[in-house]
Design a protein around this motif. Sequence first.
Motif, PDB file in Angstrom:
ATOM      1  N   PHE A 203     -90.575  19.107 -50.385  1.00  0.00           N
ATOM      2  CA  PHE A 203     -90.775  18.141 -49.300  1.00  0.00           C
ATOM      3  C   PHE A 203     -92.143  17.472 -49.375  1.00  0.00           C
ATOM      4  O   PHE A 203     -93.167  18.116 -49.574  1.00  0.00           O
ATOM      5  N   SER A 204     -92.151  16.161 -49.202  1.00  0.00           N
ATOM      6  CA  SER A 204     -93.359  15.393 -48.881  1.00  0.00           C
ATOM      7  C   SER A 204     -92.903  14.141 -48.152  1.00  0.00           C
ATOM      8  O   SER A 204     -91.833  13.608 -48.437  1.00  0.00           O
ATOM      9  N   ASN A 205     -93.693  13.691 -47.211  1.00  0.00           N
ATOM     10  CA  ASN A 205     -93.363  12.435 -46.539  1.00  0.00           C
ATOM     11  C   ASN A 205     -93.897  11.268 -47.350  1.00  0.00           C
ATOM     12  O   ASN A 205     -94.682  11.433 -48.287  1.00  0.00           O
ATOM     13  N   SER A 206     -93.451  10.059 -47.017  1.00  0.00           N
ATOM     14  CA  SER A 206     -93.818   8.879 -47.786  1.00  0.00           C
ATOM     15  C   SER A 206     -93.862   7.682 -46.861  1.00  0.00           C
ATOM     16  O   SER A 206     -93.146   7.636 -45.847  1.00  0.00           O
ATOM     17  N   TYR A 207     -94.712   6.720 -47.194  1.00  0.00           N
ATOM     18  CA  TYR A 207     -94.840   5.517 -46.389  1.00  0.00           C
ATOM     19  C   TYR A 207     -94.226   4.338 -47.135  1.00  0.00           C
ATOM     20  O   TYR A 207     -93.614   4.497 -48.182  1.00  0.00           O
ATOM     21  N   ASP A 208     -94.393   3.131 -46.602  1.00  0.00           N
ATOM     22  CA  ASP A 208     -93.764   1.984 -47.241  1.00  0.00           C
ATOM     23  C   ASP A 208     -94.595   1.486 -48.418  1.00  0.00           C
ATOM     24  O   ASP A 208     -95.656   2.025 -48.737  1.00  0.00           O
TER      25      ASP A 208
ATOM     26  N   GLN B 142     -87.822   7.593 -43.106  1.00  0.00           N
ATOM     27  CA  GLN B 142     -88.465   7.655 -44.410  1.00  0.00           C
ATOM     28  C   GLN B 142     -89.620   8.650 -44.432  1.00  0.00           C
ATOM     29  O   GLN B 142     -90.057   9.089 -45.480  1.00  0.00           O
ATOM     30  N   ASN B 143     -90.122   9.032 -43.252  1.00  0.00           N
ATOM     31  CA  ASN B 143     -91.262   9.927 -43.216  1.00  0.00           C
ATOM     32  C   ASN B 143     -90.880  11.397 -43.265  1.00  0.00           C
ATOM     33  O   ASN B 143     -91.713  12.264 -43.082  1.00  0.00           O
ATOM     34  N   GLY B 144     -89.607  11.690 -43.456  1.00  0.00           N
ATOM     35  CA  GLY B 144     -89.264  13.034 -43.835  1.00  0.00           C
ATOM     36  C   GLY B 144     -88.799  13.977 -42.760  1.00  0.00           C
ATOM     37  O   GLY B 144     -89.370  15.048 -42.596  1.00  0.00           O
ATOM     38  N   PHE B 145     -87.766  13.635 -42.002  1.00  0.00           N
ATOM     39  CA  PHE B 145     -87.159  14.622 -41.124  1.00  0.00           C
ATOM     40  C   PHE B 145     -86.485  15.682 -41.987  1.00  0.00           C
ATOM     41  O   PHE B 145     -85.826  15.375 -42.978  1.00  0.00           O
ATOM     42  N   TRP B 146     -86.608  16.938 -41.565  1.00  0.00           N
ATOM     43  CA  TRP B 146     -85.963  18.016 -42.312  1.00  0.00           C
ATOM     44  C   TRP B 146     -84.459  17.871 -42.165  1.00  0.00           C
ATOM     45  O   TRP B 146     -83.925  17.736 -41.055  1.00  0.00           O
TER      46      TRP B 146
ATOM     47  N   PRO C 254    -102.068  10.959 -35.509  1.00  0.00           N
ATOM     48  CA  PRO C 254    -102.205   9.525 -35.789  1.00  0.00           C
ATOM     49  C   PRO C 254    -101.245   9.042 -36.871  1.00  0.00           C
ATOM     50  O   PRO C 254    -101.069   7.844 -37.070  1.00  0.00           O
ATOM     51  N   TYR C 255    -100.629   9.967 -37.590  1.00  0.00           N
ATOM     52  CA  TYR C 255     -99.650   9.643 -38.623  1.00  0.00           C
ATOM     53  C   TYR C 255     -98.283  10.127 -38.181  1.00  0.00           C
ATOM     54  O   TYR C 255     -98.161  10.949 -37.265  1.00  0.00           O
ATOM     55  N   SER C 256     -97.238   9.615 -38.803  1.00  0.00           N
ATOM     56  CA  SER C 256     -95.866   9.982 -38.436  1.00  0.00           C
ATOM     57  C   SER C 256     -95.191  10.714 -39.585  1.00  0.00           C
ATOM     58  O   SER C 256     -95.136  10.211 -40.705  1.00  0.00           O
ATOM     59  N   THR C 257     -94.677  11.910 -39.287  1.00  0.00           N
ATOM     60  CA  THR C 257     -93.884  12.638 -40.267  1.00  0.00           C
ATOM     61  C   THR C 257     -93.127  13.757 -39.575  1.00  0.00           C
ATOM     62  O   THR C 257     -93.480  14.176 -38.470  1.00  0.00           O
ATOM     63  N   GLY C 258     -92.074  14.206 -40.220  1.00  0.00           N
ATOM     64  CA  GLY C 258     -91.355  15.370 -39.744  1.00  0.00           C
ATOM     65  C   GLY C 258     -91.773  16.610 -40.495  1.00  0.00           C
ATOM     66  O   GLY C 258     -92.677  16.582 -41.337  1.00  0.00           O
TER      67      GLY C 258
END
Length: 773
Positions: free
Chosen positions: A429-434, A666-670, A723-727
Amino acid sequence: MWFKLFLLLCALCCVQSQWERDWVEPSPPSIANVWLTTVDQQNLLAEQQPINFNNGTSSNKVTIVVDETTTYQQIDGFGASFVQGSAAISHQTMSSSQLDQLISSLFSYENGIGISFLRQSLGATDITQPSVGEYTYDDVSGDTSLQHFSIAIDLQDIIPVLKLVASMNPRAKFMGTPWSPPIWMKNNDYYSAGTLESQYYATYAQYFIDFLKAYEAQGIYIYALTPQNEPLNSNTGMPTMDFPDNDEADFINVLGPALQSAGYITKILCWDHNWDVPDYPTYVLQNAKQWTYSAAWHGYAGNATSQTDVHDAFVAAGEDIETYFTEHSGGTWEAPPPNFDAYFGITIKDVITTSRNWAKTYVRWAMAMQEVDSNGDVTYIPNLGTGASCQTCRGIVNVNKDGSFTPNPDYYAIGQFSKFVLPNSYRIFSNSYDAQSVESAAYINPDGTKSLILYNGGNTVTVDVVYGNAVATYTMPAHSGATLVWNGTQSNGYKKTIDDVVEGSNEFEIDFSGSWQHCTNCDYNNEGYYNQSVSSSTNGGDKATITFQSGGIRVYAVIGSGQGIATFQLDNGIAHQVDLYDPVNQGNMMIYATGPVSPGQTHTVTITVTGQKRLTSSSNLVTIDRVDFLPLAVDDSVKGSSSLQWNYNGNWGHCTGSATCGNYFQNGFWLESNSWSDNSGDTASLQFTGTGVLLYGVVGPPHGIAEVSVDGGNTQQVDFYRPYSTGNVLLYEMTGLSSGQHTLTVKVTGNQNPSASSNFVNIDRADVLQDEN
């Protein structure tokens, strides 16, 4: 010699010890090593100063969260194709020393980028020298007995180059793909277009087998096949064939049994064409499922999300498939050359995107080409010279007229992966931005090292990498790619480990059947066996079964130069092939991971010795060194009032997939889902039996504060604001509970951090450290 000594040691050993099976504490990392490529070309896969991991949390708007407890697909490799024209321009233009330097630069991990996967053609492609022209391996009309089958043309340039490749990187895998069958098997008697006549299905299946045998005779082991390159491409002027989905399925149903009867376990991949026709591989996978469970994709039309759409549809139906990405060329159509920025950015984003959509491989088109600049009009040779052949396709490297070579931007983009992500690693798992910010893909290697690849498509940016409770900060130059590599396990990386000698049919035991050998205190030559023991078999059909109710398992083995191929099957799913061969003998290496499994159910992983091996291995030995059991994971989408189900009270919302989860997806919900509420007093509770629980949530600017407790005890205020968005972010941990039943409760307070724009509480999953049965 090694194998004989190994069996002798095993015969002298006994199986008496029972090993510790308590939940193992993590070992956080201290530093990450960094390799960087910048568009000013001042850094080209250049090693940088290491960066430090420190305990804490991130307050950075650009934060990448890495979670090694969540695994996705196993990686076979990264590479390109040494087809006839590409091999010839290298073999014929270069001196022996120049060719050795090229092969080292492409395939050596120490002196190059460690390319590990090659897609080779059966016969001609559009990247074929005009002097050679279109050809197959049997161009004698009506030769149904294949007496005139011959790889003579391949022996001139392709085979000598592939032998150098196999010698330089013994881990490399090869797959084979035809652009056209022999024309006398087609309904138009022509290299282009037409289709395969069904009366020749059996003959064509034997044609593939003869190819495997001929390449084996030259020391090249073919790992996988596809029946046809781009089966909906019927262009004229180059080898092509129209192969409708029903015809390909019918042919695979002939090819599969033929391979099996000939003693081959070679994988069959279907489709091998663009993202824009997902119905084609879906049909073939449904109608030839006994013989193929893998789809190969190209990237010239459509979107990489088709890979995930097809994958998820089969998983939702209780089935499993594998995904391969097998062709995408760079070329002058991307931007007028030279343009390092555009070419590097397009390629590295392509690798990230395909990998984040389940691809086990990333394969560029031609490995090597020669650039021809005619008054600014750039083309590449060799090619057939016809209008249909690609005259603007760029190779990984340019072979210059004097025999020297120049790496293209593609080389460095692929190298950010291939040099640091080894075969049999897993994406984690890793989140990612545009595309205007930082995109990522993360992996865990068999030895446990983590590799995180980052691409910054915007201006200079500071990135925080969060790994458990450790944070590393790195400033990325504009339009750059970086690879971060580190050791250690994350702070929430709990696992229960058993040694291979813990035998039995209960959970946290291994049930061996057949002629397995077991030894303790037998770490030959200090190769790092876990607890100095290993279990092994060379007998095809021997099995080892692991039964569990945990959140998944990871199997570790002794890999080496005398190891063979095993299959790993979760429940009644597909039997995934894993090759334990490696040029270096090493114990305690992760070779298989299940990924998330359904909670509250009993699962089994069956390991089967195939009795087969790649050509370079001295034996077909299969080993088991240890097994890790992961905490039981309960996704937010598992709803109900029973144990291991989320019981939601109030006005909670729920979403699954990008269609309903929107931009946050895209920010990685499990498991691609999450549940939320901003209504004060709403609760979500989870009953579980175990000694600990970990709560993961979705964080971001519009998130608020929850009260979290276990069994109504001490309440902890948990802030979901970042301040950032991710799951998939660990927000609460309670361990050391007495063995037995407990209840985790999450309560929405309606309160929020002053910096937050709203008070949403979003649940992503919970991990349970369950009791041992």
